[in-house]
Design a protein around this motif. Structure first.
Motif, PDB file in Angstrom:
ATOM      1  N   PRO A 123       0.839  -1.204   0.000  1.00  0.00           N
ATOM      2  CA  PRO A 123       0.000   0.000   0.000  1.00  0.00           C
ATOM      3  C   PRO A 123       0.874   1.254   0.000  1.00  0.00           C
ATOM      4  CG  PRO A 123       0.146  -0.896   2.210  1.00  0.00           C
ATOM      5  CD  PRO A 123       0.843  -1.878   1.314  1.00  0.00           C
ATOM      6  N   PRO A 124       0.362   2.378  -0.499  1.00  0.00           N
ATOM      7  CA  PRO A 124       1.136   3.618  -0.438  1.00  0.00           C
ATOM      8  C   PRO A 124       1.286   4.091   1.001  1.00  0.00           C
ATOM      9  CG  PRO A 124      -1.085   4.035  -1.237  1.00  0.00           C
ATOM     10  CD  PRO A 124      -0.939   2.555  -1.157  1.00  0.00           C
ATOM     11  N   VAL A 125       2.504   4.518   1.365  1.00  0.00           N
ATOM     12  CA  VAL A 125       2.753   5.069   2.693  1.00  0.00           C
ATOM     13  C   VAL A 125       3.647   6.294   2.551  1.00  0.00           C
ATOM     14  CG1 VAL A 125       2.554   2.816   3.855  1.00  0.00           C
ATOM     15  CG2 VAL A 125       4.790   3.623   3.108  1.00  0.00           C
ATOM     16  N   GLY A 157       5.225   3.245  -6.273  1.00  0.00           N
ATOM     17  CA  GLY A 157       5.734   2.054  -6.941  1.00  0.00           C
ATOM     18  C   GLY A 157       6.898   1.384  -6.249  1.00  0.00           C
ATOM     19  N   ALA A 158       7.413   1.949  -5.159  1.00  0.00           N
ATOM     20  CA  ALA A 158       8.535   1.336  -4.446  1.00  0.00           C
ATOM     21  C   ALA A 158       8.106   0.002  -3.847  1.00  0.00           C
ATOM     22  CB  ALA A 158       9.042   2.270  -3.357  1.00  0.00           C
ATOM     23  N   GLU A 159       8.923  -1.021  -4.061  1.00  0.00           N
ATOM     24  CA  GLU A 159       8.586  -2.354  -3.572  1.00  0.00           C
ATOM     25  C   GLU A 159       9.682  -2.991  -2.737  1.00  0.00           C
ATOM     26  OE1 GLU A 159       5.469  -4.048  -6.917  1.00  0.00           O
ATOM     27  OE2 GLU A 159       7.533  -4.780  -6.917  1.00  0.00           O
ATOM     28  N   THR A 160      10.925  -2.546  -2.910  1.00  0.00           N
ATOM     29  CA  THR A 160      12.043  -3.139  -2.193  1.00  0.00           C
ATOM     30  C   THR A 160      12.979  -2.040  -1.698  1.00  0.00           C
ATOM     31  OG1 THR A 160      13.550  -3.348  -4.083  1.00  0.00           O
ATOM     32  CG2 THR A 160      11.944  -5.123  -3.766  1.00  0.00           C
ATOM     33  N   LEU A 204      12.271   2.456   7.227  1.00  0.00           N
ATOM     34  CA  LEU A 204      11.136   2.469   8.140  1.00  0.00           C
ATOM     35  C   LEU A 204       9.832   2.654   7.378  1.00  0.00           C
ATOM     36  CD1 LEU A 204      12.501   4.442  11.211  1.00  0.00           C
ATOM     37  CD2 LEU A 204      12.573   2.000  10.707  1.00  0.00           C
ATOM     38  N   ALA A 205       9.861   3.478   6.335  1.00  0.00           N
ATOM     39  CA  ALA A 205       8.668   3.631   5.498  1.00  0.00           C
ATOM     40  C   ALA A 205       8.349   2.321   4.791  1.00  0.00           C
ATOM     41  CB  ALA A 205       8.870   4.752   4.484  1.00  0.00           C
ATOM     42  N   LEU A 206       9.392   1.648   4.302  1.00  0.00           N
ATOM     43  CA  LEU A 206       9.186   0.363   3.634  1.00  0.00           C
ATOM     44  C   LEU A 206       8.621  -0.651   4.622  1.00  0.00           C
ATOM     45  CD1 LEU A 206       9.586  -1.124   0.932  1.00  0.00           C
ATOM     46  CD2 LEU A 206      11.844  -1.836   1.759  1.00  0.00           C
ATOM     47  N   ASP A 239       3.966  -3.847   6.663  1.00  0.00           N
ATOM     48  CA  ASP A 239       2.910  -4.118   7.647  1.00  0.00           C
ATOM     49  C   ASP A 239       1.515  -4.034   7.018  1.00  0.00           C
ATOM     50  OD1 ASP A 239       4.886  -4.362   9.538  1.00  0.00           O
ATOM     51  OD2 ASP A 239       4.623  -2.351  10.360  1.00  0.00           O
ATOM     52  N   GLY A 240       1.384  -3.186   5.993  1.00  0.00           N
ATOM     53  CA  GLY A 240       0.098  -3.027   5.333  1.00  0.00           C
ATOM     54  C   GLY A 240      -0.323  -4.206   4.483  1.00  0.00           C
TER      55      GLY A 240
END
Length: 462
Positions: free
Chosen positions: A73-75, A81-84, A92-94, A99-100
């Motif tokens: 999910p977007p955070v 589009g960030a996945e890794t 921490l954002a990743l 968690d989402g």
């Protein structure tokens, strides 16, 4: 829930894998998946879509290993589009994005034809709760060396007080080694960073330890012979009577030949005479440090092959080289942006391996026949280096200035200390390296580890 029908039929397991979203974690999880599938066990791997595409060619058993795509999910803090971790510097954002995915993970595993017997995880500390809800076991699979977690157990108590350098340089009596520790200036830097509220390092330690506290089993990607004391230290902290070991879970060495340019160049030199340097794909140096290192290799007077990323501000290796360097070294030195590390290390002309001591490279180095010189960059590499150089005595660490500067003189001195035939240090590390290489390359050792690990899993199911 009782073991799945597949486990009951033929004693085969169904294992789900949910690693941290960094390739340094996802790839070892997939290596273990291949080892399990090779023995007939079913594996479900949950990864973001782009990661599944990039890693598909590493799935050696597509009939038993199935990829399931999850959507982050977007955070705030994560680019669209960030996945890794390759897509964002904000771990921490990743982690918040990870968690989402909890509901997705549960839905995917619940919808499977046969629910998994185990869920393997690392930073997704909530997986033990999901596993309990589904009716299976959770296994915390640690793919990075236990020395970093051991240090983390010293760092986290500082959350209740101001952490000091002495907390890290003078560990408690039960700490497994007086040698695998930080130097004073390193400890000051770590303590300063750790005392910043909400910092990335301690927050990630907390996530990992939360999962270790509640999982059904801890599994370490290591050899007990080498890192057993650190694993025991971690296990005792979390009240675990048993620690599972997977062994190193390294991929099979590729048999592809070296490209002609590198091969022909290496063939010019006598066996064991060439210095090979590789620092991985993530160390991006300042230009002045890059040039200082290159001049250090020149200063050794030995033939050398260096593989480094172009430094900051340089579009290519060629434009970053010191003035007059190529003319001076002529056919004695080669500097490239990338080489196939495993194949180069296996060449008979390579006599010394200069490396950053990342966890995978640490084991490749120990299993090689080269003299070893380490130049760590980040904290886990530093602890790996202390294990190899100070605890096992198989390598030499390049001395740095307090600001982390690596001088050409210190690099040259370290390389010459292991390469000079009459060097007392060189003879000692060669002797120790030979002893430990025999331990980790014993015929059948990796097969034995994996099969013992599978027995442990069956024992956990009861």
């Amino acid at each position: 829930m009782s073991p799945s029908s597949e486990s009951m039929d033929g004693n085969k397991l169904h294992v789900a894998m949910f690693p941290w979203l960094a390739y340094g974690h996802m790839i070892p999880f997939l290596h273990l998946s291949n080892e399990l599938a090779k023995r007939g066990h079913k594996v479900s791997v949950l990864l973001p879509k782009n990661a599944t595409l990039k890693l598909a060619n590493r799935n050696l058993h597509p009939d038993l290993i199935t990829f399931y795509a999850i959507t982050l999910p977007p955070v705030d803090g994560c680019p669209p589009g960030a996945e890794t971790s390759s897509d964002t510097k904000d771990s921490l954002a990743l982690a918040r994005a990870l968690d989402g995915t909890r509901d997705q993970v549960k839905a995917i595993l619940t919808a499977a034809d046969d629910k998994p017997d185990f869920i393997f995880f690392d930073f997704a500390y909530w997986i033990p709760e999901v596993a309990s809800e589904i009716g299976c076991k959770s296994v915390y699979f640690k793919v990075i060396g236990p020395t970093l977690s051991a240090l983390g157990l010293l760092v986290l108590p500082g959350r209740e007080k101001t952490l000091t350098a002495s907390d890290l340089t003078e560990p408690p009596p039960e700490y497994p080694s007086s040698k695998v520790v930080l130097r004073e200036h390193e400890a000051r830097q770590v303590a300063q960073f750790a005392n910043i509220p909400g910092n990335q390092m301690t927050t990630l330690f907390e996530r990992g330890f939360a999962g270790m506290k509640t999982c059904d089993a801890l599994a370490m990607r290591t050899c007990k012979e080498v890192e057993g004391p650190f694993c025991d230290y971690i296990a005792s902290h979390f009240g675990r009577r048993q620690m599972f070991y997977t062994g190193l879970i390294l991929p099979e060495i590729q048999e592809d030949p070296l490209e002609d340019t590198i091969l022909n160049w290496l063939e010019k030199f006598r066996p064991g005479s060439v210095v090979f340097c590789a620092f991985g794909n993530e160390w991006l140096m300042e230009k002045n440090q890059f040039q200082e290192l290159i001049l250090g290799f020149e200063k050794t007077g030995l033939p050398f092959l260096v593989a480094l990323k172009p430094p900051k501000g340089a579009a290519s290796i060629e434009e970053a080289l010191p003035e007059g360097f190529q003319e001076r070294v002529k056919d004695r030195g080669m500097v490239l942006g990338w080489v196939p590390q495993t194949q180069v290390l296996a060449h008979k002309s390579i006599g010394c391996f200069v490396n950053h001591c990342g966890y995978g490279s640490m084991w490749e180095a120990l299993m090689s026949h080269c003299q070893l010189v380490f130049v760590p960059n980040i904290i886990d590499q530093t602890l790996n280096t202390r294990l190899m150089a100070d605890e096992l005595g198989v390598a030499v660490e390049v001395e740095k200035g307090e600001n982390g500067w690596i001088s050409k003189e210190n690099l040259c001195r370290a390389v010459r200390s292991v390469m000079d035939e009459d060097s007392e240090i060189g003879c000692l590390v060669r002797k120790n390296h030979r002893k430990w290489r025999q331990v980790v390359t014993r015929p059948g050792i990796m097969k034995d580890y994996v099969e013992s690990f599978i027995e442990d899993l069956h024992g956990l199911l009861g």
